[in-house]
Design a protein around this motif. Sequence first.
Motif, PDB file in Angstrom:
ATOM      1  N   LYS A 110     -47.323   0.634 -14.005  1.00 41.36           N
ATOM      2  CA  LYS A 110     -45.928   0.613 -13.560  1.00 41.36           C
ATOM      3  C   LYS A 110     -45.769   0.833 -12.060  1.00 41.36           C
ATOM      4  CE  LYS A 110     -43.744   1.860 -17.948  1.00 41.36           C
ATOM      5  NZ  LYS A 110     -44.902   1.687 -18.818  1.00 41.36           N
ATOM      6  N   GLY A 111     -46.902   0.954 -11.351  1.00 49.03           N
ATOM      7  CA  GLY A 111     -46.828   1.063  -9.912  1.00 49.03           C
ATOM      8  C   GLY A 111     -46.629   2.474  -9.403  1.00 49.03           C
ATOM      9  N   ARG A 112     -46.422   2.568  -8.078  1.00 46.10           N
ATOM     10  CA  ARG A 112     -46.383   3.859  -7.397  1.00 46.10           C
ATOM     11  C   ARG A 112     -45.000   4.222  -6.848  1.00 46.10           C
ATOM     12  NH1 ARG A 112     -50.998   1.645  -3.554  1.00 46.10           N
ATOM     13  NH2 ARG A 112     -49.554  -0.095  -3.834  1.00 46.10           N
ATOM     14  N   ASP A 113     -43.983   3.493  -7.288  1.00 42.67           N
ATOM     15  CA  ASP A 113     -42.626   3.806  -6.823  1.00 42.67           C
ATOM     16  C   ASP A 113     -42.228   5.234  -7.183  1.00 42.67           C
ATOM     17  OD1 ASP A 113     -42.541   1.212  -6.003  1.00 42.67           O
ATOM     18  OD2 ASP A 113     -41.129   0.523  -7.524  1.00 42.67           O
ATOM     19  N   GLY A 114     -42.659   5.702  -8.348  1.00 38.41           N
ATOM     20  CA  GLY A 114     -42.221   6.998  -8.848  1.00 38.41           C
ATOM     21  C   GLY A 114     -42.541   8.164  -7.945  1.00 38.41           C
ATOM     22  N   GLU A 115     -43.669   8.075  -7.219  1.00 35.58           N
ATOM     23  CA  GLU A 115     -44.034   9.170  -6.312  1.00 35.58           C
ATOM     24  C   GLU A 115     -43.578   8.918  -4.882  1.00 35.58           C
ATOM     25  OE1 GLU A 115     -47.986   6.918  -7.320  1.00 35.58           O
ATOM     26  OE2 GLU A 115     -46.198   7.600  -8.388  1.00 35.58           O
ATOM     27  N   ARG A 116     -42.769   7.892  -4.677  1.00 36.57           N
ATOM     28  CA  ARG A 116     -42.320   7.539  -3.332  1.00 36.57           C
ATOM     29  C   ARG A 116     -40.808   7.610  -3.179  1.00 36.57           C
ATOM     30  NH1 ARG A 116     -46.199   2.152  -2.371  1.00 36.57           N
ATOM     31  NH2 ARG A 116     -48.199   3.263  -2.513  1.00 36.57           N
ATOM     32  N   THR A 117     -40.126   8.228  -4.110  1.00 37.90           N
ATOM     33  CA  THR A 117     -38.662   8.290  -4.054  1.00 37.90           C
ATOM     34  C   THR A 117     -38.204   9.171  -2.889  1.00 37.90           C
ATOM     35  OG1 THR A 117     -38.693  10.103  -5.645  1.00 37.90           O
ATOM     36  CG2 THR A 117     -38.383   7.875  -6.522  1.00 37.90           C
ATOM     37  N   PRO A 118     -36.948   8.995  -2.442  1.00 36.70           N
ATOM     38  CA  PRO A 118     -36.472   9.726  -1.261  1.00 36.70           C
ATOM     39  C   PRO A 118     -36.563  11.237  -1.373  1.00 36.70           C
ATOM     40  CG  PRO A 118     -35.021   7.881  -1.729  1.00 36.70           C
ATOM     41  CD  PRO A 118     -35.979   7.965  -2.884  1.00 36.70           C
ATOM     42  N   MET A 119     -36.819  11.859  -0.231  1.00 34.96           N
ATOM     43  CA  MET A 119     -36.864  13.314  -0.125  1.00 34.96           C
ATOM     44  C   MET A 119     -35.514  13.899  -0.536  1.00 34.96           C
ATOM     45  SD  MET A 119     -38.641  15.991   0.742  1.00 34.96           S
ATOM     46  CE  MET A 119     -38.540  17.638   1.476  1.00 34.96           C
ATOM     47  N   GLN A 120     -35.569  15.011  -1.259  1.00 34.64           N
ATOM     48  CA  GLN A 120     -34.373  15.629  -1.827  1.00 34.64           C
ATOM     49  C   GLN A 120     -33.973  16.838  -0.981  1.00 34.64           C
ATOM     50  OE1 GLN A 120     -36.139  14.076  -6.048  1.00 34.64           O
ATOM     51  NE2 GLN A 120     -35.220  16.106  -6.104  1.00 34.64           N
ATOM     52  N   TRP A 121     -33.016  16.597  -0.076  1.00 37.18           N
ATOM     53  CA  TRP A 121     -32.622  17.624   0.886  1.00 37.18           C
ATOM     54  C   TRP A 121     -31.514  18.530   0.365  1.00 37.18           C
ATOM     55  CZ3 TRP A 121     -35.837  18.368   4.692  1.00 37.18           C
ATOM     56  CH2 TRP A 121     -36.617  17.313   5.161  1.00 37.18           C
ATOM     57  N   ASP A 122     -30.538  17.955  -0.337  1.00 38.99           N
ATOM     58  CA  ASP A 122     -29.421  18.762  -0.828  1.00 38.99           C
ATOM     59  C   ASP A 122     -28.795  18.059  -2.019  1.00 38.99           C
ATOM     60  OD1 ASP A 122     -27.567  16.793   0.190  1.00 38.99           O
ATOM     61  OD2 ASP A 122     -27.737  17.717   2.172  1.00 38.99           O
ATOM     62  N   SER A 123     -27.675  18.576  -2.494  1.00 38.48           N
ATOM     63  CA  SER A 123     -27.034  18.044  -3.702  1.00 38.48           C
ATOM     64  C   SER A 123     -25.953  17.016  -3.400  1.00 38.48           C
ATOM     65  CB  SER A 123     -26.436  19.194  -4.524  1.00 38.48           C
ATOM     66  OG  SER A 123     -25.465  19.887  -3.755  1.00 38.48           O
ATOM     67  N   SER A 124     -25.794  16.637  -2.144  1.00 39.59           N
ATOM     68  CA  SER A 124     -24.802  15.620  -1.794  1.00 39.59           C
ATOM     69  C   SER A 124     -25.278  14.251  -2.262  1.00 39.59           C
ATOM     70  CB  SER A 124     -24.568  15.612  -0.290  1.00 39.59           C
ATOM     71  OG  SER A 124     -25.745  15.188   0.396  1.00 39.59           O
ATOM     72  N   PRO A 125     -24.408  13.241  -2.267  1.00 40.70           N
ATOM     73  CA  PRO A 125     -24.830  11.899  -2.675  1.00 40.70           C
ATOM     74  C   PRO A 125     -26.072  11.441  -1.903  1.00 40.70           C
ATOM     75  CG  PRO A 125     -22.452  11.985  -2.463  1.00 40.70           C
ATOM     76  CD  PRO A 125     -22.970  13.311  -1.966  1.00 40.70           C
ATOM     77  N   GLN A 126     -26.990  10.830  -2.631  1.00 37.42           N
ATOM     78  CA  GLN A 126     -28.278  10.373  -2.084  1.00 37.42           C
ATOM     79  C   GLN A 126     -29.123  11.530  -1.552  1.00 37.42           C
ATOM     80  OE1 GLN A 126     -28.860   7.548  -3.063  1.00 37.42           O
ATOM     81  NE2 GLN A 126     -26.797   6.746  -3.367  1.00 37.42           N
ATOM     82  N   ALA A 127     -28.872  12.722  -2.064  1.00 37.85           N
ATOM     83  CA  ALA A 127     -29.705  13.905  -1.799  1.00 37.85           C
ATOM     84  C   ALA A 127     -29.813  14.260  -0.316  1.00 37.85           C
ATOM     85  CB  ALA A 127     -31.102  13.707  -2.384  1.00 37.85           C
ATOM     86  N   GLY A 128     -28.856  13.813   0.495  1.00 33.56           N
ATOM     87  CA  GLY A 128     -28.926  14.078   1.920  1.00 33.56           C
ATOM     88  C   GLY A 128     -29.931  13.213   2.648  1.00 33.56           C
ATOM     89  N   PHE A 129     -30.560  12.279   1.927  1.00 36.42           N
ATOM     90  CA  PHE A 129     -31.540  11.373   2.541  1.00 36.42           C
ATOM     91  C   PHE A 129     -30.850  10.276   3.335  1.00 36.42           C
ATOM     92  CE2 PHE A 129     -33.510   7.138   1.800  1.00 36.42           C
ATOM     93  CZ  PHE A 129     -34.576   7.246   2.684  1.00 36.42           C
ATOM     94  N   SER A 130     -29.741   9.780   2.829  1.00 33.26           N
ATOM     95  CA  SER A 130     -29.068   8.643   3.450  1.00 33.26           C
ATOM     96  C   SER A 130     -27.575   8.703   3.175  1.00 33.26           C
ATOM     97  CB  SER A 130     -29.656   7.334   2.900  1.00 33.26           C
ATOM     98  OG  SER A 130     -28.989   6.206   3.433  1.00 33.26           O
ATOM     99  N   THR A 131     -26.816   7.982   3.995  1.00 33.07           N
ATOM    100  CA  THR A 131     -25.367   7.909   3.789  1.00 33.07           C
ATOM    101  C   THR A 131     -24.962   6.657   3.021  1.00 33.07           C
ATOM    102  OG1 THR A 131     -25.121   6.807   5.940  1.00 33.07           O
ATOM    103  CG2 THR A 131     -24.869   9.216   5.881  1.00 33.07           C
ATOM    104  N   THR A 132     -25.924   5.781   2.749  1.00 36.16           N
ATOM    105  CA  THR A 132     -25.597   4.544   2.051  1.00 36.16           C
ATOM    106  C   THR A 132     -25.609   4.748   0.543  1.00 36.16           C
ATOM    107  OG1 THR A 132     -26.133   2.188   1.871  1.00 36.16           O
ATOM    108  CG2 THR A 132     -27.978   3.733   1.901  1.00 36.16           C
ATOM    109  N   ALA A 133     -24.915   3.871  -0.165  1.00 38.16           N
ATOM    110  CA  ALA A 133     -24.833   3.990  -1.618  1.00 38.16           C
ATOM    111  C   ALA A 133     -26.086   3.482  -2.310  1.00 38.16           C
ATOM    112  CB  ALA A 133     -23.614   3.231  -2.136  1.00 38.16           C
ATOM    113  N   LYS A 134     -26.898   2.686  -1.628  1.00 41.59           N
ATOM    114  CA  LYS A 134     -28.090   2.109  -2.251  1.00 41.59           C
ATOM    115  C   LYS A 134     -29.277   2.293  -1.321  1.00 41.59           C
ATOM    116  CE  LYS A 134     -29.891  -2.139  -4.412  1.00 41.59           C
ATOM    117  NZ  LYS A 134     -30.288  -1.471  -5.656  1.00 41.59           N
TER     118      LYS A 134
END
Length: 585
Positions: free
Chosen positions: A426-450
Amino acid sequence: MRLAAALLSLVLAAPLSAQSSMTIPPIDNTWWKHAVIYEIYPRSFQDSNGDGIGDLVGITRRLDYLEALGVDAIWISPMYPSPQVDFGYDISDYENVDPQYGTLADFDRLVAEANKHHIRVILDWVVNHTSDRHKWFLESSSSKSNPKRDWYVWNPGKKVDGKTVPPNNWESVFGGSAWEMSPKTKEFYYHDFYKQQPDLNWRNPAVERAMFEGMQFWMDRGVAGYRLDAVPTLFEDTQLRDEPVKPGVNKQGDVNLDDVYTNNLPEVHDVMRRMRAMVAKYPGDRVLIGETYLPNIAEVDKWYGGEKKDELQLPMDTIIGFSSSTLDAARFRKQLTDVETGVHGSQPLLVFDNHDNERSTDRYTVGIQDPVAKDHIAKLLATMLLTARDTALMYYGEELGMTTATPTRKEDVKDPIGITGWPAEKGRDGERTPMQWDSSPQAGFSTTAKTWLPVAPNYTTLNVQAELADPNSLLNWHKKLIKMRRTRDSVRDGGMMMLDESNQSVLSYVRYLPGHHAIVISLNMTDKPQTISLDLAAAKIPPTGPEGYVLRTLQATDTELNAVTTAHFTLPPYATWIGEVQVPK
């Protein structure tokens, strides 16, 4: 067993006895020998411009966090111009920055700001192959007479039943034949990885010169060293012999092969010695780290250069972290002892997580549902990584206990190996997801919806902000351990010796430097309480005198362990205990 005080006494200010079996290494302040190195997958660490992809400016903005964590160096996965077929591991220009990550000016600012935070920058250097859009390959594939033709591995193939087929049975890691026909010249080029990643011909001295010049380009900009990607695969058998077939098939559906003709050939060590000599001309103790998946410690030792120590300073010992995902005290004891005694005194580099493997929080907790047990296991692994005699290599989010968020549908997969190998791979995407900084949308990683990969669903509770506020969090556990590495001389500079070596359930060891408190670590690798009696005198540290010794807890997963004062105590399931030996008052 009775624990007589005279038998278990320890001293803090005397040299080891002549009969000691613990080796105390010479004190060496070379920076990488004490470092915590933190891998950053740049697409996933911090997006600064709202395009859903992490970038260099984002990394710069998070340097305060990295300094507070205690990181000594960051290793940035490839951020060079690339078609992104393999997300940067297919490089089209070794001397620039991919626009989606920023500019050379952004990189220079990152290095300068990192220096202010006492953090060095290490780059990923992809030595085995380039992108098929690199100017070298565009020239090489343009004609058989091009001056760069032999910069890559070409072969006309062979005739079978009137058809031209690849010259042998070599397979690509990403599935299928490792040979691809070039439409212009009607010859095959070799690619150990994706077909858009043609292998360089390291038997051509011009290739070596060009790659060394690229390394010098970045060292001139302040880079502290390199992590060398897939470095054992630089050479292939000149006779192009078929690799032996092994039973079964792999996740790509190809027959299993023994890669004796395409991996870890002896010629690679000549290149490593020349590379080490080139890097050594630069000041500041620049470091070479190897991605070295090797079968045993004798092979790891070769990558140091053996007794001469003239190749890599830090080949990765992946045997400890990746050869099994079972908590096994006997296995860890043996493997830690192997690297402690089997590399001619070189510095071990231990690692449990990276961008190519399911996260350790998942690998080592298969079948375990209890969140407390999972937390304890994560703390146990962190303790082993950060208190053993080693340079410690971490992966972003490891300090949080980030989990593997593997796609459930093939159409969501971004990783090439997951696309070609679905559903077995199934590949390596699972261990490459965005860093989780906080509980805001997109975990504080980005301001975009996608974002380029979806944020893991557990980000609302598992994130930096939440864990900083919890004194018992895995993040704060890491911070305490890293502080211990820096401030406790026995952990920073001392020797290491296993204790209670017949124990199949608990891994225990002591770190000691004459003149300093000995530090004892015990890790219960089972789901049952374990009562242990540590024969501390096995470390051959001379007695303190008739008053004996006293233990004091420094760090523990369970509050009842705070009361430990002797070397006979009970560890709860998956518990970690770290204590110091004190001079009694």
